[in-house]
Every structure is written in C-alpha cells, then in structure tokens.
Design an enzyme around this catalytic site. Structure first.
Site, PDB file in Angstrom:
ATOM      1  N   ASP A  80       5.177  -8.160   0.568  1.00 50.62           N
ATOM      2  CA  ASP A  80       5.174  -6.816   1.428  1.00 50.62           C
ATOM      3  C   ASP A  80       4.367  -5.884   0.480  1.00 50.62           C
ATOM      4  OD1 ASP A  80       5.942  -4.116   1.482  1.00 50.62           O
ATOM      5  OD2 ASP A  80       8.136  -4.667   2.036  1.00 50.62           O
ATOM      6  N   VAL A  81       3.469  -5.317   0.444  1.00 48.26           N
ATOM      7  CA  VAL A  81       2.483  -4.720  -0.124  1.00 48.26           C
ATOM      8  C   VAL A  81       2.956  -3.655  -0.812  1.00 48.26           C
ATOM      9  CG1 VAL A  81       0.331  -5.598   0.733  1.00 48.26           C
ATOM     10  CG2 VAL A  81       1.270  -3.618   1.574  1.00 48.26           C
ATOM     11  N   ASN A 107      -6.234  -4.364   3.961  1.00 50.11           N
ATOM     12  CA  ASN A 107      -6.128  -4.243   5.216  1.00 50.11           C
ATOM     13  C   ASN A 107      -4.863  -3.620   5.959  1.00 50.11           C
ATOM     14  OD1 ASN A 107      -7.167  -4.636   8.382  1.00 50.11           O
ATOM     15  ND2 ASN A 107      -5.364  -6.253   8.001  1.00 50.11           N
ATOM     16  N   TYR A 175      -0.661   9.146   8.937  1.00 55.53           N
ATOM     17  CA  TYR A 175      -1.914   8.049   9.205  1.00 55.53           C
ATOM     18  C   TYR A 175      -3.256   8.805   8.491  1.00 55.53           C
ATOM     19  CZ  TYR A 175      -4.729   4.385  10.876  1.00 55.53           C
ATOM     20  OH  TYR A 175      -5.629   3.199  11.199  1.00 55.53           O
ATOM     21  N   LYS A 179      -5.335   7.786   5.166  1.00 57.88           N
ATOM     22  CA  LYS A 179      -6.651   7.208   5.474  1.00 57.88           C
ATOM     23  C   LYS A 179      -7.795   8.182   4.743  1.00 57.88           C
ATOM     24  CE  LYS A 179      -5.679   3.499   7.677  1.00 57.88           C
ATOM     25  NZ  LYS A 179      -5.788   2.224   6.917  1.00 57.88           N
TER      26      LYS A 179
END
Length: 270
Positions: A80-81, A107, A175, A179
C-alpha cells in the site's frame, strides 16, 4: 514459468549486483496488478528486465506474474503506497533481492468518486491525494535514496502523470489537483537528482483501455455538459513508450511525453 516470489527476504542476487549492465535493468512498478501498471511490467519483463511488482492486491499481482514470459525474473511485493512502512519494505526487498534499482515506474493511482465539487467528501479527497501524490512521493523518495547510495549510483524515475496534469475533466477536482502536483514532483526530482545521476521524466496518458477508463467507452461527461463516448488506445502502446524512456542512457531523458488516443477530446478540450 516466471521466476517470482512474494518473500521480501529473498536472497540478494549477487550476479546482478556484480554485472552493471544487468543490474541497470531492475525495475519497480507500482500499481502492477492491473491496467497500465500490468502492461508496463509485462513489457519490461519481455525486454529482459527484472521487475518488482507492487500493488495492494496480492492476487492481482500473482495474475500479472502469470502473464509474464517464461523465465521472467519477478518479485511480487504486496504494498500500500500510502503507508511509509510498506514502501520502505518494498524497496528493502528490491535491494535484498537484486542488489540495486535502475527504474521506478511511479504508477499507482486512483480517480475517486466523480461528482460535483461541493458534494466531494473530505475523506474522498484525502484518499485520492494519499494514493496519487503522497504515495508517489514516498516511492520516489525511497527510490531516490537507493539510487543515490548504490554503486554505481544513479537510476531513473518515470512518473505517471495524465492528460489531467494539463487540463481537467468535469467533476475531477481531486484527481486533477494531484496530477498537476505530479508535474511539480517530476520537475523537483529532475533537479535534485542531477548531482546523483538520477533522471526523472513523466508520461501523460490519455484514454488507455483499462478498468479506469471503462466509462469512456459507454459515455462520459464533457465540458459542454453533454455525455459522449470517447476513443481509447491499447495500454500496450503506453507500455512501449515507457520502455523507450527506460532504455535511454542516463545522460538522456524524456522529460515529458504525452501518449493518447489520437482522436480523444484533449486538443480543444472544453
């Protein structure tokens, strides 16, 4: 069958550490259990890279490993990043197994629930920020430390940005914000990595055919308020681009690349 293991305590691959040409082709791919991550991991494995597959779902990582070519050198590490201790364990496992790291494909990502900004809960906002930005930072930081300390030093980080790193979709504030932040992370890593032979680039992807883009094939909200089906491209086209970026010598870098379905509404979006 692929040579893969889920054990973070696998023995170091001293042959890889002793052979710089082989050692340079060791990669970590996050979000490797599906979509772009799976496609990139398989492309790297087919090109002879040793690949650590990271993602939250152990079963999905095993499915990716099963799709790899016979003899592929894979390490599966459920991760789990968003959890620093799990990211540290991932890169420790890579160091112990392969001796060094040549590439991080950063990613792992989440879109979050679509809907009007005023209806977005703080928990939903924070969840997207944790995966897309905090997770990317934690993985980049761990990779940077390893690449800086290894001998010979250096390596490459490729961040998965998005078309949304340039322009938003309706109802995508979390999102889109993350980004855009990835672009700043990419630039900072590029600058801070210069003294240590660490290159960093970003691939901005538009409408690759994955689970995340399923809505585009049935109809998705456009800036004019209408709903329209959007064209998609094969995720393998993205994977080939990542491989090209990864195979460059560290003296060269693709700083930013945009790969998209040719006729998707990006140029002229809005």
């Amino acid at each position: 069958m692929p040579n893969n293991t889920t054990s973070p305590s696998a023995a170091p691959d001293h042959a890889a550490a002793a052979d710089p040409a082989r050692a340079a082709t060791v990669a970590v791919v996050t979000g490797a259990g599906s979509g772009i991550g799976r496609a990139v991991a398989l492309e790297l494995a087919a090109a002879g890279w040793s690949v650590a597959l990271a993602g939250r779902r152990a079963e999905a990582l095993r499915e990716t490993a099963e799709l790899a070519p016979d003899g592929a050198d894979l390490l599966t590490v459920p991760t789990d990043v968003t959890r620093p201790e799990e990211v540290d364990a991932l890169f420790a496992a890579v160091r112990d197994r392969f001796g060094r790291l040549g590439l991080l494909f950063n990613n792992a990502g989440a879109f979050g629930p679509p809907g009007p900004l005023e209806d977005l809960s703080y928990d939903a906002w924070r969840s997207v920020v944790d995966v897309n930005l905090n997770g990317a930072f934690l993985c980049a930081q761990a990779a940077f430390r390893l690449m800086k300390e290894q001998e010979p030093r250096g390596g490459r980080i490729i961040n998965n940005g998005s078309i949304s790193a340039h322009v938003p979709r309706p109802h995508s504030v979390a999102y889109t914000a993350t980004k855009h932040a990835i672009t700043g992370l990419t630039k900072s890593l590029s600058l801070d990595g210069r003294p240590y032979d660490i290159a960093c680039g970003q691939i901005d992807i538009g409408n690759a055919a994955t689970e995340m883009t399923g809505r585009m094939r049935t109809g998705i909200l456009q800036a004019n308020g209408q709903t329209a089906v959007e064209p998609v491209m094969d995720a393998a086209d993205v994977a080939r681009t990542v491989l090209h970026m990864a195979q460059l010598p560290l003296a060269a870098n693709v700083q930013f690349a945009t790969v998209m379905a040719t006729t998707m509404p990006y140029i002229g979006r809005g």
